[in-house]
Design an enzyme around this catalytic site. Structure first.
Site, PDB file in Angstrom:
ATOM      1  N   SER A   1       0.830  -1.197   0.000  1.00 19.23           N
ATOM      2  CA  SER A   1       0.000   0.000   0.000  1.00 19.23           C
ATOM      3  C   SER A   1       0.867   1.250   0.000  1.00 19.23           C
ATOM      4  CB  SER A   1      -0.911   0.007   1.222  1.00 19.23           C
ATOM      5  OG  SER A   1      -0.125   0.104   2.392  1.00 19.23           O
ATOM      6  N   LYS A   2       0.226   2.375  -0.036  1.00 17.23           N
ATOM      7  CA  LYS A   2       0.926   3.661  -0.150  1.00 17.23           C
ATOM      8  C   LYS A   2       2.052   3.820   0.854  1.00 17.23           C
ATOM      9  CE  LYS A   2      -2.669   3.235  -0.642  1.00 17.23           C
ATOM     10  NZ  LYS A   2      -3.887   2.728  -0.131  1.00 17.23           N
ATOM     11  N   ARG A   3       1.829   3.327   2.072  1.00 14.22           N
ATOM     12  CA  ARG A   3       2.860   3.576   3.079  1.00 14.22           C
ATOM     13  C   ARG A   3       4.151   2.807   2.817  1.00 14.22           C
ATOM     14  NH1 ARG A   3       2.505  -0.482   6.929  1.00 14.22           N
ATOM     15  NH2 ARG A   3       0.768  -1.906   6.518  1.00 14.22           N
ATOM     16  N   HIS A   4       4.133   1.856   1.879  1.00 11.97           N
ATOM     17  CA  HIS A   4       5.368   1.180   1.506  1.00 11.97           C
ATOM     18  C   HIS A   4       6.153   1.975   0.472  1.00 11.97           C
ATOM     19  CE1 HIS A   4       2.890  -2.323   2.882  1.00 11.97           C
ATOM     20  NE2 HIS A   4       3.999  -2.531   3.552  1.00 11.97           N
ATOM     21  N   GLY A   5       5.495   2.975  -0.121  1.00 13.26           N
ATOM     22  CA  GLY A   5       6.135   3.725  -1.194  1.00 13.26           C
ATOM     23  C   GLY A   5       5.222   3.755  -2.394  1.00 13.26           C
TER      24      GLY A   5
END
Length: 410
Positions: free
Chosen positions: A195-199
RNA sequence: GCCCCCAUCGACUAGCGGCCUAGGUCGCCACCCUUUCAAGGUGGUAGCGCGGGUUCGAAUCCCGCUGGGGGCACCA
């Protein structure tokens, strides 16, 4: 590939699409693009174009025009009505439901998962046509597979539990189910869904960060698949040549950005210098830089060995296009003054001549090269990290170089 | 709650009963090279989740456990 047009293309879906594409190309088959837009409420206007742009950029070309699931709405309704007449489906509060068998099992040989069996008593009667007349995904999708002559359905493993329903439906209309292959999902390194928080997660984001398509494709192919235990870098052609569904791993894979970065760097370094420079120019243009294209082209070779992503270019080359700020650096004024004087006499102002001049300067001052060059580097590039000093000076030009050395002392 | 699936270094993986003292790649560490940063070179670190079987022999086969994941919509 059958994305729903609800947003930008997710990298996990690209991986699944890639496996479809590799499989089709390997066998000389066709790779079809179908837009599953039966849920009109979730549709995003630009999504269809964006999905196609992303696939094109990656080089995953599809055969024939893309189709829209909603275009088959009438065909679906006709089939549903026939199933009602045949007693295989029934009306339910305005919708039409398919009667799943109550006994026995539905089974198939999944190319990546092996044999899968579902007891039919667990299968609910599924809605074929909503009360507003639109077919559901679980009805339209298998029907289209039949009508389009789909031989292999390669999709995410979140569809495993839909498969027995779809098989029963296909059999009910007197057709043969395709071969199914359910590929595992892609996680972040922490084991959670990517998801977004991984990049970056969408193709657009990877592109904007300066990853290049061949590297991304190579990396994605290795997520859940490997031709052997040794090979890592593979061209598009080699990927096609060696790909097989049987070697796709049934367990989920974690997306390792560090390895992607490394691989992107490998591809960048392997590019022909001209081609590389061209890619940098193009990239900077896309990202809204108005830097002089000719100078970018000349600067590109200086950083080809140094960066992993095109997005790293500005940090290395900014000093060529913008003024530098020297806040916080304490530079040896004597070195700068000597360097300015020494360089003023260099003619022609080329890397070789500059190098000779600065090396003799270091010797004369009794300094190790690194100690002599570092203050000059900082004065000229505004950073402790830069492309090669001599080439950088040449590109900057004598006038600007001397001006910066002078400015750094005040 | 009910179904189902998965399980080798931190990560991606090779392995499909003896070639395994478990191999490769990324990462990490050290050294070399070196005008910075990289790149490159050399070496190193680290793994078969646990417990039972089967077998002369198990990372490989079976069972259980644990852990992780997916599904159970008039979403796709």
């Amino acid at each position: 590939m059958a994305p729903s047009p609800t947003g930008l293309l997710h990298i996990g879906n690209v991986r699944t699409a890639l496996f479809n594409w590799l499989f089709a190309r390997h066998h000389g088959g066709e790779f079809k693009l179908r837009i599953e837009n039966t849920d009109t409420s979730r549709e995003v206007a630009e999504a269809v174009d964006q999905i196609q742009d992303s696939l094109s950029w990656l080089g995953l070309d599809w055969d024939g025009p893309h189709t829209f699931q909603l275009d088959r709405i009438d065909d679906c309704r006709r089939v549903a009505e026939r199933l009602v007449v045949e007693g295989k489906a029934y009306a339910d509060e305005g919708a039409i439901r398919f009667r799943m068998p109550d006994e026995g099992t539905t089974a198939w040989d999944d190319v990546v998962r092996g044999r899968i069996e579902f007891p039919n008593e667990k299968l609910e009667d599924l809605v074929l046509v909503r009360s507003d007349g639109r077919p559901t995904y679980n009805f339209a999708s298998p029907m289209e597979d039949v009508w389009d002559g789909i031989t292999h359905v390669i999709r995410g493993d979140d569809h495993v539990s839909n498969t027995p329903k779809q098989i029963n439906l296909i059999r009910a209309v007197g057709a043969e189910p395709p071969v199914y292959a359910h590929v595992p999902s892609v996680f972040g390194t922490d084991g959670k869904k990517l998801s977004k928080r991984h990049g970056a997660v969408t193709v657009d984001e990877f592109r904007a960060a300066g990853y290049i398509a061949p590297a991304l494709v190579n990396f994605l192919a290795l997520l859940g698949w490997a031709p052997d235990g040794e090979t890592t870098i593979m061209s598009r052609e080699e990927l096609i040549e060696r790909f097989s569904l049987e070697r796709v791993q049934p367990s989920p894979a974690a997306f390792d950005f560090q390895k992607l970065d490394w691989m992107n760097g490998v591809y960048l370094r392997a590019m022909d210098p001209d081609e590389y420079a061209h890619a940098v120019v193009l990239y900077l243009g896309e990202q809204g830089y108005d830097w002089d294209a000719e100078l970018v082209h000349k600067a590109a070779p200086l950083v080809q060995e140094k960066i992993e992503k095109l997005g790293d270019f500005p940090a290395f080359a900014r000093f060529l296009f913008e003024d530098v700020r020297l806040d916080g650096y304490e530079l040896d004024g004597r070195v700068l003054e000597e360097a300015e004087r020494q360089l003023a006499g260099v003619e022609p102002f080329t890397a070789d001549e500059i190098e000779a001049a600065l090396r003799s300067l270091a010797e004369r001052l009794g300094l190790k090269p690194r100690d002599a060059f570092q203050p000059i580097r900082i004065a000229v590039t505004g950073s402790k990290v830069s492309p090669g000093l001599f080439e950088s000076l040449e590109l900057l030009g004598k006038e600007r170089a001397l001006a910066r050395l002078s400015a750094a002392r005040s």
